[in-house]
Design an enzyme around this catalytic site. Structure first.
Site, short mmCIF file in Angstrom:
data_model
loop_
_atom_site.label_atom_id
_atom_site.label_comp_id
_atom_site.label_asym_id
_atom_site.label_seq_id
_atom_site.Cartn_x
_atom_site.Cartn_y
_atom_site.Cartn_z
CD GLU A 199 0.79 -13.80 106.63
OE1 GLU A 199 -0.54 -13.73 106.89
OE2 GLU A 199 1.10 -15.05 107.59
CG HIS B 228 6.47 -9.44 80.63
ND1 HIS B 228 7.43 -10.13 81.16
CD2 HIS B 228 7.50 -8.85 79.69
CE1 HIS B 228 8.54 -10.13 80.89
NE2 HIS B 228 8.72 -9.24 79.83
CG HIS C 275 11.90 -6.31 81.93
ND1 HIS C 275 12.11 -5.56 80.65
CD2 HIS C 275 10.90 -7.32 81.37
CE1 HIS C 275 11.66 -5.82 79.41
NE2 HIS C 275 10.92 -7.07 79.92
#
Length: 227
Positions: A152, A123, A125
Protein backbone atom coordinates in the site's frame (compact mmCIF):
# COMPACT_ATOMS: atom_id res chain seq x y z
CA UNK A 1 23.95 54.60 20.76
CA UNK A 2 22.28 55.63 17.51
CA UNK A 3 25.54 54.92 15.65
CA UNK A 4 25.77 51.42 17.12
CA UNK A 5 22.19 50.65 16.16
CA UNK A 6 22.83 51.94 12.66
CA UNK A 7 25.94 49.75 12.32
CA UNK A 8 24.02 46.70 13.50
CA UNK A 9 21.18 47.40 11.07
CA UNK A 10 23.67 47.78 8.22
CA UNK A 11 25.36 44.50 9.12
CA UNK A 12 22.03 42.68 9.13
CA UNK A 13 21.03 44.25 5.83
CA UNK A 14 24.34 43.20 4.25
CA UNK A 15 23.69 39.60 5.30
CA UNK A 16 20.17 39.66 3.83
CA UNK A 17 18.57 38.62 7.10
CA UNK A 18 15.23 39.70 5.69
CA UNK A 19 15.29 36.51 3.58
CA UNK A 20 14.69 34.38 6.67
CA UNK A 21 12.47 36.74 8.64
CA UNK A 22 8.79 35.83 8.35
CA UNK A 23 5.86 35.08 10.64
CA UNK A 24 4.39 32.74 8.03
CA UNK A 25 4.84 29.15 9.29
CA UNK A 26 4.94 27.99 5.64
CA UNK A 27 7.95 30.19 4.86
CA UNK A 28 10.98 27.99 3.99
CA UNK A 29 13.07 29.44 6.84
CA UNK A 30 10.38 28.35 9.28
CA UNK A 31 9.51 25.05 7.61
CA UNK A 32 13.06 23.66 7.56
CA UNK A 33 13.54 23.83 11.37
CA UNK A 34 10.03 22.39 11.83
CA UNK A 35 10.76 19.49 9.48
CA UNK A 36 14.13 18.75 11.07
CA UNK A 37 12.54 18.63 14.51
CA UNK A 38 9.93 16.16 13.23
CA UNK A 39 12.66 14.02 11.67
CA UNK A 40 14.70 14.16 14.89
CA UNK A 41 11.68 12.90 16.83
CA UNK A 42 11.33 10.06 14.32
CA UNK A 43 15.00 9.15 14.71
CA UNK A 44 15.77 9.96 11.08
CA UNK A 45 18.34 12.61 12.01
CA UNK A 46 20.57 12.64 15.07
CA UNK A 47 22.95 15.28 16.34
CA UNK A 48 24.02 17.43 13.41
CA UNK A 49 23.48 14.74 10.74
CA UNK A 50 20.95 14.93 7.91
CA UNK A 51 19.22 18.02 6.57
CA UNK A 52 16.66 19.58 4.28
CA UNK A 53 16.44 22.22 1.60
CA UNK A 54 13.51 24.07 0.05
CA UNK A 55 13.46 25.93 -3.27
CA UNK A 56 11.13 28.88 -3.74
CA UNK A 57 11.50 30.03 -7.35
CA UNK A 58 15.21 30.92 -7.66
CA UNK A 59 15.92 31.07 -3.93
CA UNK A 60 17.20 27.96 -2.17
CA UNK A 61 16.96 27.69 1.63
CA UNK A 62 19.30 25.22 3.32
CA UNK A 63 19.77 23.73 6.77
CA UNK A 64 23.32 24.41 7.99
CA UNK A 65 26.01 22.01 9.11
CA UNK A 66 27.00 21.88 12.75
CA UNK A 67 23.62 22.58 14.37
CA UNK A 68 21.61 20.14 16.47
CA UNK A 69 18.69 19.45 14.18
CA UNK A 70 15.99 19.63 16.86
CA UNK A 71 17.29 23.03 18.02
CA UNK A 72 17.54 24.71 14.62
CA UNK A 73 16.09 28.21 14.24
CA UNK A 74 15.13 30.28 11.16
CA UNK A 75 18.15 32.53 11.63
CA UNK A 76 20.40 29.47 11.19
CA UNK A 77 19.30 29.01 7.55
CA UNK A 78 21.53 29.58 4.52
CA UNK A 79 20.09 31.10 1.33
CA UNK A 80 21.47 31.04 -2.21
CA UNK A 81 20.35 31.88 -5.73
CA UNK A 82 20.09 28.75 -7.87
CA UNK A 83 20.84 30.67 -11.06
CA UNK A 84 24.04 32.11 -9.59
CA UNK A 85 25.63 28.70 -9.00
CA UNK A 86 28.12 27.94 -11.76
CA UNK A 87 30.79 26.00 -9.82
CA UNK A 88 29.58 23.22 -7.49
CA UNK A 89 32.77 23.52 -5.43
CA UNK A 90 32.53 27.30 -4.99
CA UNK A 91 29.00 28.19 -4.08
CA UNK A 92 27.78 31.76 -3.67
CA UNK A 93 25.41 32.45 -0.77
CA UNK A 94 23.03 35.37 -0.44
CA UNK A 95 22.83 34.78 3.30
CA UNK A 96 25.22 32.95 5.62
CA UNK A 97 24.69 32.56 9.38
CA UNK A 98 27.78 33.47 11.36
CA UNK A 99 27.90 30.47 13.71
CA UNK A 100 27.70 27.53 11.31
CA UNK A 101 29.09 26.07 8.10
CA UNK A 102 27.33 25.33 4.79
CA UNK A 103 26.04 21.78 4.56
CA UNK A 104 28.02 19.31 2.47
CA UNK A 105 24.61 18.12 1.24
CA UNK A 106 24.21 21.37 -0.71
CA UNK A 107 25.43 20.16 -4.14
CA UNK A 108 23.19 17.10 -3.87
CA UNK A 109 20.19 19.26 -3.04
CA UNK A 110 21.06 21.49 -6.00
CA UNK A 111 21.16 18.41 -8.26
CA UNK A 112 17.55 17.60 -7.30
CA UNK A 113 16.47 21.19 -7.98
CA UNK A 114 18.21 21.43 -11.34
CA UNK A 115 17.65 17.92 -12.70
CA UNK A 116 14.15 17.31 -11.31
CA UNK A 117 12.83 20.83 -10.79
CA UNK A 118 12.19 19.75 -7.20
CA UNK A 119 10.76 22.14 -4.65
CA UNK A 120 12.18 20.29 -1.66
CA UNK A 121 14.92 17.74 -1.00
CA UNK A 122 15.34 15.87 2.28
CA UNK A 123 18.34 13.90 3.52
CA UNK A 124 17.98 11.55 6.48
CA UNK A 125 20.19 9.05 8.27
CA UNK A 126 17.26 6.72 8.85
CA UNK A 127 18.45 3.47 10.41
CA UNK A 128 15.87 1.63 8.30
CA UNK A 129 17.37 3.08 5.12
CA UNK A 130 20.88 2.13 6.25
CA UNK A 131 19.75 -1.39 7.17
CA UNK A 132 18.09 -1.81 3.80
CA UNK A 133 21.31 -0.93 1.97
CA UNK A 134 23.19 -3.50 4.07
CA UNK A 135 20.64 -6.19 3.25
CA UNK A 136 20.87 -5.36 -0.45
CA UNK A 137 24.66 -5.47 -0.25
CA UNK A 138 24.33 -9.20 0.43
CA UNK A 139 21.82 -9.74 -2.36
CA UNK A 140 23.97 -10.73 -5.37
CA UNK A 141 21.11 -10.45 -7.87
CA UNK A 142 20.39 -6.78 -7.13
CA UNK A 143 22.81 -5.09 -4.67
CA UNK A 144 22.27 -1.62 -6.13
CA UNK A 145 18.49 -1.49 -6.51
CA UNK A 146 15.59 -1.67 -4.07
CA UNK A 147 12.38 -2.87 -5.71
CA UNK A 148 8.99 -3.43 -4.13
CA UNK A 149 5.39 -3.89 -5.30
CA UNK A 150 2.01 -5.07 -4.06
CA UNK A 151 2.24 -2.91 -0.96
CA UNK A 152 0.00 0.00 0.00
CA UNK A 153 2.72 2.49 0.94
CA UNK A 154 4.07 2.92 -2.60
CA UNK A 155 0.83 4.69 -3.57
CA UNK A 156 2.32 7.82 -1.99
CA UNK A 157 5.01 8.00 -4.71
CA UNK A 158 4.61 9.77 -8.04
CA UNK A 159 4.98 7.80 -11.28
CA UNK A 160 8.03 9.81 -12.25
CA UNK A 161 9.33 13.21 -13.22
CA UNK A 162 6.94 14.89 -15.64
CA UNK A 163 4.36 12.10 -15.32
CA UNK A 164 0.85 12.47 -13.96
CA UNK A 165 -0.49 10.49 -11.01
CA UNK A 166 0.94 8.16 -8.40
CA UNK A 167 2.06 4.55 -8.40
CA UNK A 168 -0.63 1.93 -7.90
CA UNK A 169 -0.67 -1.05 -5.60
CA UNK A 170 0.55 -3.44 -8.33
CA UNK A 171 3.19 -1.08 -9.72
CA UNK A 172 6.86 -1.43 -8.82
CA UNK A 173 8.74 1.21 -6.88
CA UNK A 174 12.46 1.26 -7.72
CA UNK A 175 15.06 3.17 -5.69
CA UNK A 176 18.72 2.97 -6.76
CA UNK A 177 21.58 2.57 -4.28
CA UNK A 178 24.88 4.42 -4.60
CA UNK A 179 28.07 3.81 -2.63
CA UNK A 180 29.04 6.14 0.19
CA UNK A 181 32.12 8.38 0.08
CA UNK A 182 34.25 9.84 2.91
CA UNK A 183 33.06 13.34 2.01
CA UNK A 184 29.38 13.92 1.31
CA UNK A 185 29.95 16.42 -1.50
CA UNK A 186 31.69 13.66 -3.44
CA UNK A 187 28.38 11.79 -3.70
CA UNK A 188 27.07 14.37 -6.16
CA UNK A 189 28.29 12.71 -9.33
CA UNK A 190 26.93 9.29 -8.34
CA UNK A 191 23.59 10.83 -7.34
CA UNK A 192 23.30 12.62 -10.69
CA UNK A 193 24.20 9.43 -12.57
CA UNK A 194 21.47 7.55 -10.67
CA UNK A 195 18.97 10.30 -11.58
CA UNK A 196 19.93 10.02 -15.25
CA UNK A 197 19.78 6.24 -15.28
CA UNK A 198 16.50 6.03 -13.37
CA UNK A 199 14.51 9.13 -14.37
CA UNK A 200 11.35 8.01 -12.56
CA UNK A 201 12.93 7.73 -9.13
CA UNK A 202 12.18 10.24 -6.37
CA UNK A 203 14.88 8.93 -4.04
CA UNK A 204 18.41 7.56 -3.91
CA UNK A 205 19.71 5.35 -1.12
CA UNK A 206 23.32 5.83 0.00
CA UNK A 207 24.86 2.61 1.28
CA UNK A 208 25.84 2.65 4.96
CA UNK A 209 24.70 6.28 5.17
CA UNK A 210 21.05 7.17 4.53
CA UNK A 211 18.71 8.40 1.81
CA UNK A 212 17.94 11.48 -0.31
CA UNK A 213 14.28 12.08 -1.20
CA UNK A 214 12.82 14.91 -3.26
CA UNK A 215 9.46 16.11 -4.51
CA UNK A 216 7.90 18.97 -6.42
CA UNK A 217 6.98 20.65 -3.13
CA UNK A 218 7.57 20.25 0.61
CA UNK A 219 4.48 18.17 1.24
CA UNK A 220 5.18 15.66 -1.53
CA UNK A 221 8.84 15.29 -0.53
CA UNK A 222 7.81 14.74 3.11
CA UNK A 223 5.10 12.23 2.13
CA UNK A 224 7.53 10.21 0.01
CA UNK A 225 10.18 10.33 2.73
CA UNK A 226 7.71 9.04 5.32
CA UNK A 227 6.61 6.17 3.09
Amino acid sequence: MATNNSSQDQKENNNNNHLVASEDPQHPANLIPSLCKVFWNLGWVTGTGGGASIRENDLVYLAPSGVQKELMKPEDIYVLSLAAQTDPKNRIYLRSPQLFKPSQCTPLFIAAFKKRNAGCCIHTHSQWAVLLTLILENTPSSPNMFEINNIEQIKGFGKGFGKQGNLGYHDTLRIPVIENTPHEEDLTESLEEAMDRYPDTYAVLVRRHGVYVWGENVHKAKTQCER
